[in-house]
Design a protein around this motif. Structure first.
Motif, PDB file in Angstrom:
ATOM      1  N   PRO A   6      -6.114  16.828  -2.250  1.00 58.73           N
ATOM      2  CA  PRO A   6      -4.536  17.311  -0.543  1.00 58.73           C
ATOM      3  C   PRO A   6      -3.736  17.554  -0.665  1.00 58.73           C
ATOM      4  O   PRO A   6      -3.439  15.784  -1.525  1.00 58.73           O
ATOM      5  CB  PRO A   6      -6.072  17.250   0.588  1.00 58.73           C
ATOM      6  CG  PRO A   6      -6.662  16.334   0.129  1.00 58.73           C
ATOM      7  CD  PRO A   6      -6.975  16.910  -1.019  1.00 58.73           C
ATOM      8  N   PRO A   7      -2.965  18.091  -0.315  1.00 63.30           N
ATOM      9  CA  PRO A   7      -1.661  17.447  -0.080  1.00 63.30           C
ATOM     10  C   PRO A   7      -1.154  16.275   1.095  1.00 63.30           C
ATOM     11  O   PRO A   7      -2.149  16.675   2.285  1.00 63.30           O
ATOM     12  CB  PRO A   7      -0.483  18.633   0.229  1.00 63.30           C
ATOM     13  CG  PRO A   7      -1.023  19.681   0.522  1.00 63.30           C
ATOM     14  CD  PRO A   7      -2.963  19.027   0.391  1.00 63.30           C
ATOM     15  N   SER A   8      -0.520  15.617   1.193  1.00 63.59           N
ATOM     16  CA  SER A   8      -0.151  14.829   2.328  1.00 63.59           C
ATOM     17  C   SER A   8       0.554  15.444   3.787  1.00 63.59           C
ATOM     18  O   SER A   8       1.836  16.029   2.616  1.00 63.59           O
ATOM     19  CB  SER A   8       0.912  13.120   1.982  1.00 63.59           C
ATOM     20  OG  SER A   8       0.030  12.130   1.022  1.00 63.59           O
ATOM     21  N   HIS A   9       0.021  14.979   4.946  1.00 64.37           N
ATOM     22  CA  HIS A   9       0.773  16.062   5.875  1.00 64.37           C
ATOM     23  C   HIS A   9       1.833  14.546   6.763  1.00 64.37           C
ATOM     24  O   HIS A   9       1.459  13.693   5.812  1.00 64.37           O
ATOM     25  CB  HIS A   9       0.462  16.505   6.443  1.00 64.37           C
ATOM     26  CG  HIS A   9      -0.433  17.985   5.292  1.00 64.37           C
ATOM     27  ND1 HIS A   9       0.411  19.186   5.015  1.00 64.37           N
ATOM     28  CD2 HIS A   9      -1.996  17.767   5.742  1.00 64.37           C
ATOM     29  CE1 HIS A   9      -0.394  19.081   4.285  1.00 64.37           C
ATOM     30  NE2 HIS A   9      -1.779  19.011   4.234  1.00 64.37           N
ATOM     31  N   PHE A  10       2.718  15.615   7.881  1.00 64.14           N
ATOM     32  CA  PHE A  10       3.108  14.933   8.791  1.00 64.14           C
ATOM     33  C   PHE A  10       2.996  15.374   9.936  1.00 64.14           C
ATOM     34  O   PHE A  10       3.597  15.956  10.117  1.00 64.14           O
ATOM     35  CB  PHE A  10       4.831  14.337   8.520  1.00 64.14           C
ATOM     36  CG  PHE A  10       5.589  12.886   9.320  1.00 64.14           C
ATOM     37  CD1 PHE A  10       4.867  11.926   8.963  1.00 64.14           C
ATOM     38  CD2 PHE A  10       6.485  12.852  10.045  1.00 64.14           C
ATOM     39  CE1 PHE A  10       5.493  11.052   9.942  1.00 64.14           C
ATOM     40  CE2 PHE A  10       7.013  12.072  10.972  1.00 64.14           C
ATOM     41  CZ  PHE A  10       6.490  10.880  10.692  1.00 64.14           C
ATOM     42  N   ILE A  11       2.270  15.167  10.762  1.00 63.14           N
ATOM     43  CA  ILE A  11       1.927  15.970  11.700  1.00 63.14           C
ATOM     44  C   ILE A  11       1.914  15.007  13.356  1.00 63.14           C
ATOM     45  O   ILE A  11       2.293  14.960  13.735  1.00 63.14           O
ATOM     46  CB  ILE A  11       0.332  16.283  11.261  1.00 63.14           C
ATOM     47  CG1 ILE A  11      -0.121  16.819  10.402  1.00 63.14           C
ATOM     48  CG2 ILE A  11      -0.284  17.182  12.683  1.00 63.14           C
ATOM     49  CD1 ILE A  11       0.393  18.239  10.351  1.00 63.14           C
ATOM     50  N   THR A  12       1.360  13.638  12.926  1.00 62.21           N
ATOM     51  CA  THR A  12       1.736  13.288  13.827  1.00 62.21           C
ATOM     52  C   THR A  12       1.917  11.581  13.488  1.00 62.21           C
ATOM     53  O   THR A  12       1.320  11.173  12.000  1.00 62.21           O
ATOM     54  CB  THR A  12       0.872  12.946  15.418  1.00 62.21           C
ATOM     55  OG1 THR A  12       1.301  12.451  15.439  1.00 62.21           O
ATOM     56  CG2 THR A  12      -0.988  12.646  14.690  1.00 62.21           C
ATOM     57  N   THR A  13       2.393  10.291  13.824  1.00 60.51           N
ATOM     58  CA  THR A  13       3.374   9.717  14.101  1.00 60.51           C
ATOM     59  C   THR A  13       1.285   7.982  14.132  1.00 60.51           C
ATOM     60  O   THR A  13       1.473   7.305  13.020  1.00 60.51           O
ATOM     61  CB  THR A  13       3.750   8.394  14.359  1.00 60.51           C
ATOM     62  OG1 THR A  13       3.839   8.269  15.915  1.00 60.51           O
ATOM     63  CG2 THR A  13       4.997   8.980  14.097  1.00 60.51           C
ATOM     64  N   ALA A  14       0.334   8.923  14.503  1.00 59.27           N
ATOM     65  CA  ALA A  14      -0.714   8.629  14.823  1.00 59.27           C
ATOM     66  C   ALA A  14      -1.573   8.075  12.927  1.00 59.27           C
ATOM     67  O   ALA A  14      -2.027   7.581  13.099  1.00 59.27           O
ATOM     68  CB  ALA A  14      -1.456   9.245  15.483  1.00 59.27           C
ATOM     69  N   ASP A  15      -0.972   9.292  12.516  1.00 59.33           N
ATOM     70  CA  ASP A  15      -1.898   8.929  11.383  1.00 59.33           C
ATOM     71  C   ASP A  15      -1.631   8.157  10.090  1.00 59.33           C
ATOM     72  O   ASP A  15      -1.592   8.219   9.441  1.00 59.33           O
ATOM     73  CB  ASP A  15      -1.548  10.606  10.241  1.00 59.33           C
ATOM     74  CG  ASP A  15      -2.333  11.519  11.215  1.00 59.33           C
ATOM     75  OD1 ASP A  15      -2.805  10.945  12.384  1.00 59.33           O
ATOM     76  OD2 ASP A  15      -2.316  12.456  10.896  1.00 59.33           O
ATOM     77  N   TYR A  16      -0.174   7.299  10.463  1.00 61.94           N
ATOM     78  CA  TYR A  16       0.581   6.281   9.709  1.00 61.94           C
ATOM     79  C   TYR A  16       0.576   4.895  10.473  1.00 61.94           C
ATOM     80  O   TYR A  16      -0.291   4.261  11.003  1.00 61.94           O
ATOM     81  CB  TYR A  16       1.533   6.861   9.219  1.00 61.94           C
ATOM     82  CG  TYR A  16       1.306   8.056   7.924  1.00 61.94           C
ATOM     83  CD1 TYR A  16       0.662   8.299   7.358  1.00 61.94           C
ATOM     84  CD2 TYR A  16       2.035   9.308   9.050  1.00 61.94           C
ATOM     85  CE1 TYR A  16       0.596   9.009   6.357  1.00 61.94           C
ATOM     86  CE2 TYR A  16       1.639  10.225   7.766  1.00 61.94           C
ATOM     87  CZ  TYR A  16       0.614  10.095   6.838  1.00 61.94           C
ATOM     88  OH  TYR A  16       1.064  11.170   6.320  1.00 61.94           O
ATOM     89  N   SER A  17       0.140   3.840   9.385  1.00 57.71           N
ATOM     90  CA  SER A  17       0.584   2.113  10.197  1.00 57.71           C
ATOM     91  C   SER A  17       1.906   1.981  10.251  1.00 57.71           C
ATOM     92  O   SER A  17       2.790   2.763   9.963  1.00 57.71           O
ATOM     93  CB  SER A  17      -0.132   1.807   8.692  1.00 57.71           C
ATOM     94  OG  SER A  17       1.073   1.203   7.204  1.00 57.71           O
ATOM     95  N   ALA A  18       1.655   0.726  10.942  1.00 61.10           N
ATOM     96  CA  ALA A  18       2.952  -0.208  10.941  1.00 61.10           C
ATOM     97  C   ALA A  18       4.318  -0.119   9.989  1.00 61.10           C
ATOM     98  O   ALA A  18       4.948   0.569  10.466  1.00 61.10           O
ATOM     99  CB  ALA A  18       2.952  -1.075  12.208  1.00 61.10           C
ATOM    100  N   ASP A  19       3.089  -0.248   8.525  1.00 65.53           N
ATOM    101  CA  ASP A  19       4.132  -0.794   7.751  1.00 65.53           C
ATOM    102  C   ASP A  19       4.627   0.626   7.370  1.00 65.53           C
ATOM    103  O   ASP A  19       6.003   0.654   6.981  1.00 65.53           O
ATOM    104  CB  ASP A  19       3.297  -1.316   6.521  1.00 65.53           C
ATOM    105  CG  ASP A  19       3.088  -2.742   6.682  1.00 65.53           C
ATOM    106  OD1 ASP A  19       4.173  -3.738   7.550  1.00 65.53           O
ATOM    107  OD2 ASP A  19       2.586  -3.398   6.644  1.00 65.53           O
ATOM    108  N   GLN A  20       3.765   1.080   7.064  1.00 63.61           N
ATOM    109  CA  GLN A  20       4.859   3.411   6.517  1.00 63.61           C
ATOM    110  C   GLN A  20       5.571   3.118   7.420  1.00 63.61           C
ATOM    111  O   GLN A  20       6.059   4.497   6.935  1.00 63.61           O
ATOM    112  CB  GLN A  20       3.005   4.157   6.458  1.00 63.61           C
ATOM    113  CG  GLN A  20       2.117   3.114   5.355  1.00 63.61           C
ATOM    114  CD  GLN A  20       1.214   4.793   5.553  1.00 63.61           C
ATOM    115  OE1 GLN A  20       0.117   4.856   6.577  1.00 63.61           O
ATOM    116  NE2 GLN A  20       0.630   4.913   4.474  1.00 63.61           N
TER     117      GLN A  20
END
Ligand code: CP
Ligand code: NVA
Length: 334
Positions: A1-15
């Motif tokens: 499945p493709p990556s999405h950008f729905i909320t920053t909650a889904d990503y780490s501090a480094d990302q």
């Protein structure tokens, strides 16, 4: 499945730090380093559909101009342009549109609409604002704070050098005070700032509360990073010791019929010099607002003062949105 950008909650501090750093690199390349002719056009032949069910100035202009810069085509599909909502469901629209384009940027009502879109889409989906979250706005806020703190540390602002420092060196330890509604902007801050090592104090009127899952995420992150997280109904308490004071409209899109009640409930919440100085913000405090702005929530004196970062913050929507598009549509992931 493709990556999405729905909320920053889904990503780490480094990302998230790296995404902001990429936006700063794109800004410096585009504005200060390379002539137009020598740049790469990685989105040549690609289309990003902009499925917007609400009005937009910044997000739309930032996105369309970013896609043009990267060599692709941005296709704006407003609620009066397509069958969605009138003759066709969101489910059918997502399947059809995603079969023909390379990415979708969507501004929706309820948050489950963007979740459904992401679930059904064969291409990356970017959240351009939902009732719950506004992730691209908060990236721009982080970038603006990074630049501002960098300038304060350098003691000058006459040359663009923000790309020489990584956001992970400037942002942690910053104290942010929110004075306003428990809305999508505050909720997006809650799921990112504590994780990034930033302190957050939020003043919202009685009965204006964030979603419990958002509060739980923020509390957990602040425990892990050892940052302060405060919820209060007293603006002065939130502002004490703050590096930056942030607000937004009291009446978000879709809440127009609640205007009279909201104006009453937010009495005493207008950000003014007097309010911030009496509350004891840091001497070099600054002000942010995602815009569009009404004078109810912040007066002209603060909004147009030297302390106000609102116009660089608006411009930074472009570089941060470009970084997200570049990550998802060129590299395939954040
Ligand atoms: N801040 C923001 O999202 O602005 P627009 O509604 O104009 O896109
Ligand atoms: N909270 C506002 C933000 C607009 C960019 C709204 O949702 O309308």
């Amino acid at each position: 499945p493709p990556s999405h950008f729905i909320t920053t909650a889904d990503y780490s501090a480094d990302q998230l730090f790296n995404l902001v750093d990429r936006a700063i690199q794109l800004k410096v390349e585009s504005k200060y380093q390379y002539p137009q002719s020598s740049r790469e056009r990685p989105l040549t032949g690609k289309t990003l559909a902009l499925l917007f069910s609400k009005l937009s100035t910044r997000t739309r202009v930032a996105t369309e101009s970013s896609v043009a810069y990267l060599g692709g085509h941005a296709m704006f599909l407003g609620s009066r342009d397509i069958q969605l909502g009138v003759n066709e469901s969101l489910l059918d629209t997502s399947r059809v549109v995603s079969s023909m384009v390379d990415g979708i940027m969507a501004r929706v009502g309820e948050h489950d609409e963007i979740e459904l879109l992401a679930k059904e889409s064969k291409v990356p989906v970017i959240n351009a604002l939902s009732a719950k979250y506004h992730p691209t706005q908060i990236l721009a806020d982080l970038m603006t704070l990074h630049e501002h703190i960098h300038h304060l540390q350098q003691g000058k602002k006459d040359q663009y050098t923000a790309h020489t420092q990584h956001p992970s060196e400037t942002l942690p330890g910053t104290k942010v005070a929110w004075v306003g509604d428990a809305n999508n902007i505050l909720q997006e801050m809650l799921v990112s700032f504590p994780k990034l090592g930033m302190h957050l104090s939020a003043a919202c009127p009685q009965d204006y509360r964030c979603d419990q899952d958002v509060v739980d995420l923020a509390k957990n992150d602040s425990k892990v990073t050892g940052t302060d997280l405060v919820f209060t109904t007293n603006p002065q308490e939130a502002i004490k010791g703050a590096d930056v004071v942030v607000t937004d409209t009291w009446i978000s899109m879709g809440q127009e019929e609640e205007k009279t009640k909201r104006l009453q409930d937010f009495a005493g919440y207008q950000v003014t010099m007097d309010m911030v100085e009496k509350a004891g913000a840091k001497l070099d405090w600054s002000f942010m607002h995602c815009l569009p702005r009404k004078s109810e929530e912040v007066d002209d004196e603060v909004f147009y003062s030297d302390r106000s970062l609102v116009f660089p913050e608006a411009e930074n929507r472009k570089w941060t949105i470009m970084a997200v598009i570049d990550a998802l549509m060129v590299n395939g992931r954040i």
